[in-house]
Design a protein around this motif. Sequence first.
Motif: not given
Length: 329
Positions: A16-24, A218-222, A225-230, A246-249
């Motif tokens: 699931e994290d791949s959609i945050l770090t690698l986008g579409k 990529l920068k936004e995705g990192k 990930k921190v927010i999701v992990n929290s 919380d994120t504006g997305y």
Amino acid sequence: MVYNGSMKNKHLEHPEDSILTLGKEGAVDVIKFLKSKRNQISVKYDGAPAVVYGVNPENGRFFVGTKSVFNKKKIKINYTHDDIETNHGNIPNVASILHTCLETLPTEHGVYQCDFIGYGGNDTYKPNTITYKFDKVIKQSVVVATHTEYVGATIQELDAVFHYRTNNYGNLDCTNLRHYQVDTHASMGARSNRLNAKIEFLLILIRTLVRFTEFPTLKEGKTLKVIVNSYVREGKKLNPDQLASDTGYSKNLFHLYNMIIEVKELLMQGITTSQDVECLIDGQPYEHEGYVMTNKYGTYKLVKRQRFSYANFNMKKTWGVPDEVITNS
């Protein structure tokens, strides 16, 4: 075996994290990954620390180490007990384990990575978050689970083969070593037709939702990930409306995130392990930490994050420090 080029087993992503770090592109690839019927899967033991060991292809010498063997600058490879004291003497627990591994682990050929479960003499071990209860007292002096093989001409060029099988290497059990297999069996038949139909339906919904989702850079995705992990660390549900607030997305991104998690966990229902061991978290029956699944579209870890990762985040570690031994939730 599956060959995964230019990769060390230092950190595996959740699908699931791949959609945050690698986008579409990451979303498209992870759909293919989840849809694949040709998978190789191994058990993810919750041992600590991770021990890298074997014969250095550059000089033919046997070594042991932590993941710091793969450091880019200060590489810590231990051929002797003196090396261990120099590189890890500031962390007595890790040094003690490596001293024992230097005397115990096989020395013939190859480079491997294992999770250290514990020293022999007991039937119950808690190396990290999960407690393992075996069916009898282990007589050997060391208990490990080897899960990764490395191939390559130099240490820096080694690439991970995640689906490790003991028959590639021979019998790893000996007088002083108890080796637990990480093999699994995955079958579509292990899940009901209804469950398989649900997976297919969810994958169709995911493919559709991808078209209407704005993905982070990529920068936004990192940061995401921190927010999701929290959320996971605090035991909060991954509520799309709240995450969007919380994120504006757009909440579409987080609906997509949750659907991938659902497919992942449905897939896990069709996996059975070849090793009989009881797993506990805080004294309550659990299952293995998760699995590592590999196919031609990638390698990911399959973990139930809101149970295992929550416990892992919130459990005090006693066997090392972050820059010495890395654990991933």
